[in-house]
Design an enzyme around this catalytic site. Structure first.
Site, PDB file in Angstrom:
ATOM      1  N   LYS A  13       0.825  -1.214   0.000  1.00 48.12           N
ATOM      2  CA  LYS A  13       0.000   0.000   0.000  1.00 48.12           C
ATOM      3  C   LYS A  13       0.857   1.261   0.000  1.00 48.12           C
ATOM      4  O   LYS A  13       0.598   2.191  -0.739  1.00 48.12           O
ATOM      5  CB  LYS A  13      -0.909   0.053   1.244  1.00 48.12           C
ATOM      6  CG  LYS A  13      -1.967  -1.027   1.317  1.00 48.12           C
ATOM      7  CD  LYS A  13      -2.953  -0.743   2.448  1.00 48.12           C
ATOM      8  CE  LYS A  13      -2.347  -0.758   3.841  1.00 48.12           C
ATOM      9  NZ  LYS A  13      -1.983  -2.095   4.333  1.00 48.12           N
ATOM     10  N   ARG A  88      -9.598   0.830   9.104  1.00 45.24           N
ATOM     11  CA  ARG A  88      -9.158  -0.512   9.454  1.00 45.24           C
ATOM     12  C   ARG A  88     -10.170  -1.257  10.295  1.00 45.24           C
ATOM     13  O   ARG A  88      -9.943  -2.410  10.639  1.00 45.24           O
ATOM     14  CB  ARG A  88      -7.860  -0.414  10.268  1.00 45.24           C
ATOM     15  CG  ARG A  88      -6.584  -0.646   9.472  1.00 45.24           C
ATOM     16  CD  ARG A  88      -5.453  -0.331  10.421  1.00 45.24           C
ATOM     17  NE  ARG A  88      -4.234  -1.014  10.136  1.00 45.24           N
ATOM     18  CZ  ARG A  88      -3.221  -0.485   9.469  1.00 45.24           C
ATOM     19  NH1 ARG A  88      -3.331   0.707   8.926  1.00 45.24           N
ATOM     20  NH2 ARG A  88      -2.105  -1.145   9.319  1.00 45.24           N
ATOM     21  N   ARG A 127      11.908  -5.879   4.281  1.00 47.71           N
ATOM     22  CA  ARG A 127      11.420  -4.511   4.143  1.00 47.71           C
ATOM     23  C   ARG A 127      12.292  -3.545   4.956  1.00 47.71           C
ATOM     24  O   ARG A 127      12.673  -3.828   6.081  1.00 47.71           O
ATOM     25  CB  ARG A 127       9.975  -4.438   4.637  1.00 47.71           C
ATOM     26  CG  ARG A 127       9.397  -3.045   4.580  1.00 47.71           C
ATOM     27  CD  ARG A 127       7.919  -3.087   4.402  1.00 47.71           C
ATOM     28  NE  ARG A 127       7.199  -2.875   5.631  1.00 47.71           N
ATOM     29  CZ  ARG A 127       5.933  -2.453   5.654  1.00 47.71           C
ATOM     30  NH1 ARG A 127       5.280  -2.228   4.550  1.00 47.71           N
ATOM     31  NH2 ARG A 127       5.331  -2.281   6.801  1.00 47.71           N
ATOM     32  N   ARG A 160      11.481  -1.474  10.645  1.00 42.72           N
ATOM     33  CA  ARG A 160      10.504  -1.088  11.658  1.00 42.72           C
ATOM     34  C   ARG A 160      10.352  -2.199  12.684  1.00 42.72           C
ATOM     35  O   ARG A 160      10.366  -3.363  12.345  1.00 42.72           O
ATOM     36  CB  ARG A 160       9.155  -0.815  10.984  1.00 42.72           C
ATOM     37  CG  ARG A 160       8.982   0.636  10.629  1.00 42.72           C
ATOM     38  CD  ARG A 160       7.840   0.864   9.696  1.00 42.72           C
ATOM     39  NE  ARG A 160       6.627   0.137  10.072  1.00 42.72           N
ATOM     40  CZ  ARG A 160       5.540   0.108   9.300  1.00 42.72           C
ATOM     41  NH1 ARG A 160       5.522   0.738   8.147  1.00 42.72           N
ATOM     42  NH2 ARG A 160       4.475  -0.559   9.690  1.00 42.72           N
ATOM     43  N   ARG A 171      -0.001  -8.731  13.437  1.00 41.83           N
ATOM     44  CA  ARG A 171      -0.658  -7.729  12.573  1.00 41.83           C
ATOM     45  C   ARG A 171      -1.537  -8.419  11.535  1.00 41.83           C
ATOM     46  O   ARG A 171      -2.617  -7.935  11.212  1.00 41.83           O
ATOM     47  CB  ARG A 171       0.383  -6.847  11.890  1.00 41.83           C
ATOM     48  CG  ARG A 171       1.035  -5.865  12.860  1.00 41.83           C
ATOM     49  CD  ARG A 171       2.316  -5.294  12.319  1.00 41.83           C
ATOM     50  NE  ARG A 171       2.109  -4.434  11.175  1.00 41.83           N
ATOM     51  CZ  ARG A 171       3.054  -4.130  10.298  1.00 41.83           C
ATOM     52  NH1 ARG A 171       4.262  -4.631  10.431  1.00 41.83           N
ATOM     53  NH2 ARG A 171       2.806  -3.335   9.295  1.00 41.83           N
TER      54      ARG A 171
HETATM   55  P1  ADP Z   1       0.982  -1.447   7.510  1.00 49.61           P
HETATM   56  O1  ADP Z   1       0.170  -0.802   6.420  1.00 49.61           O
HETATM   57  O2  ADP Z   1       2.279  -1.956   7.031  1.00 49.61           O
HETATM   58  O3  ADP Z   1       0.188  -2.431   8.288  1.00 49.61           O
HETATM   59  P2  ADP Z   1       0.865   1.056   8.943  1.00 49.61           P
HETATM   60  O4  ADP Z   1       2.019   1.932   8.820  1.00 49.61           O
HETATM   61  O5  ADP Z   1      -0.367   1.401   8.144  1.00 49.61           O
HETATM   62  O6  ADP Z   1       1.351  -0.409   8.614  1.00 49.61           O
HETATM   63  O7  ADP Z   1       0.383   0.971  10.478  1.00 49.61           O
HETATM   64  C1  ADP Z   1       1.252   0.667  11.533  1.00 49.61           C
HETATM   65  C2  ADP Z   1       0.480   0.502  12.829  1.00 49.61           C
HETATM   66  O8  ADP Z   1      -0.191   1.728  13.173  1.00 49.61           O
HETATM   67  C3  ADP Z   1      -0.656  -0.521  12.781  1.00 49.61           C
HETATM   68  O9  ADP Z   1      -0.197  -1.827  12.996  1.00 49.61           O
HETATM   69  C4  ADP Z   1      -1.592  -0.018  13.896  1.00 49.61           C
HETATM   70  O10 ADP Z   1      -1.123  -0.360  15.175  1.00 49.61           O
HETATM   71  C5  ADP Z   1      -1.483   1.491  13.755  1.00 49.61           C
HETATM   72  N1  ADP Z   1      -2.525   2.020  12.837  1.00 49.61           N
HETATM   73  C6  ADP Z   1      -2.313   2.561  11.612  1.00 49.61           C
HETATM   74  N2  ADP Z   1      -3.487   2.926  11.037  1.00 49.61           N
HETATM   75  C7  ADP Z   1      -4.464   2.592  11.936  1.00 49.61           C
HETATM   76  C8  ADP Z   1      -5.888   2.680  11.911  1.00 49.61           C
HETATM   77  N3  ADP Z   1      -6.556   3.184  10.873  1.00 49.61           N
HETATM   78  N4  ADP Z   1      -6.557   2.229  13.017  1.00 49.61           N
HETATM   79  C9  ADP Z   1      -5.916   1.724  14.085  1.00 49.61           C
HETATM   80  N5  ADP Z   1      -4.576   1.589  14.147  1.00 49.61           N
HETATM   81  C10 ADP Z   1      -3.847   2.026  13.088  1.00 49.61           C
END
Ligand code: ADP
Length: 222
Positions: A13, A88, A127, A160, A171
């Site tokens: 993404k 999410r 990554r 990360r 996750r």
């Molecule tokens: P990825 O897309 O690789 O899963 P992100 O950078 O989008 O990782 O998100 C990292 C972390 O931030 C998530 O695992 C979660 O804990 C938190 N997070 C990000 N966006 C949201 C969201 N919309 N709602 C709740 N938690 C979020």
């Protein structure tokens, strides 16, 4: 136009968001990046989110919704934007619907990047990310030009904490249990599924094909 990039962690993404944002000049909003920025700045919100993020869980809907609402009320989002990693949860999706209609913006168009779980776990361990500009690399498929440093600003790349395999599996579990059901919420929206187990440029070609078709007859976000 409001675009929503949907898919499991590690599906690409972030990479596609960057390509779409650069090509179509739409602001790209990643709630994950916003939370990491809070964390880096040492804010109360950042401190609260940290333990949840490193455990692979989701930050509470109230916090993320409020953060998102603040961000899309900025002038650069008046014509539309791209969301990466939000919504999410079903509650976030309902909140977004209400927010868009309040702002007079059209329904979100969903781009779903679908990648099998095995492929995701393989990708994660290779990554890397630039801590300064957030650009994402993959040592196997998209390595930086010079080993270990960002092509754009020369900053040393990092892994990360939440990309560690155990956290990553958590996750994925969160995605399956809480986030995947969000797709059902969008059954009456414009929805496109894209196979994400291919190279970023191949995926981007599919994305541009869809977006060109979608934009035909609409006001282009400039
Ligand atoms: P990825 O897309 O690789 O899963 P992100 O950078 O989008 O990782 O998100 C990292 C972390 O931030 C998530 O695992 C979660 O804990 C938190 N997070 C990000 N966006 C949201 C969201 N919309 N709602 C709740 N938690 C979020």
């Amino acid at each position: 136009m409001v675009l929503l990039l949907f898919g499991p962690p590690g599906c690409g993404k972030g990479t596609q968001a960057r390509l779409i944002s650069n090509t179509y000049h739409v602001p790209s909003i990643s709630t994950g990046e916003m939370l990491r920025a809070e964390l880096k700045a040492g804010t109360e919100l950042g401190k609260m989110a940290q333990s949840i993020m490193v455990g692979g869980g989701l930050v509470s809907d109230d916090i993320v919704n409020e953060m998102l609402a603040g961000r899309i009320s900025r002038p650069d989002c008046a014509e539309g934007f791209l969301l990466d990693g939000y919504p999410r949860t079903v509650e976030q999706a309902e909140y977004l619907d209400a927010l868009l209609s309040k702002r007079g913006l059209p329904n979100a168009i969903v781009l779903h990047l679908d990648v099998p779980e095995d492929a995701l776990i393989g990708r994660m361990t290779s990554r890397r990310q630039c801590p300064k500009c957030s650009r994402i690399y993959n040592l196997l498929h998209q390595p930086p030009k010079n080993a270990g440093v960002c092509d754009d600003d020369g900053t040393a790349l990092i892994t990360r904490k939440d990309d560690r395999e155990d956290v990553f599996r958590e996750r994925l579990r969160t995605y399956d249990e809480v986030t995947r059901p969000v797709l059902a919420h969008y059954h009456d929206h414009e929805y496109y599924q894209i196979r994400g187990d291919r190279s970023p440029s191949y995926i981007f070609e599919a994305v541009t094909g869809i977006l060109e078709k979608v934009m035909n007859g609409r006001t282009l976000v400039n």
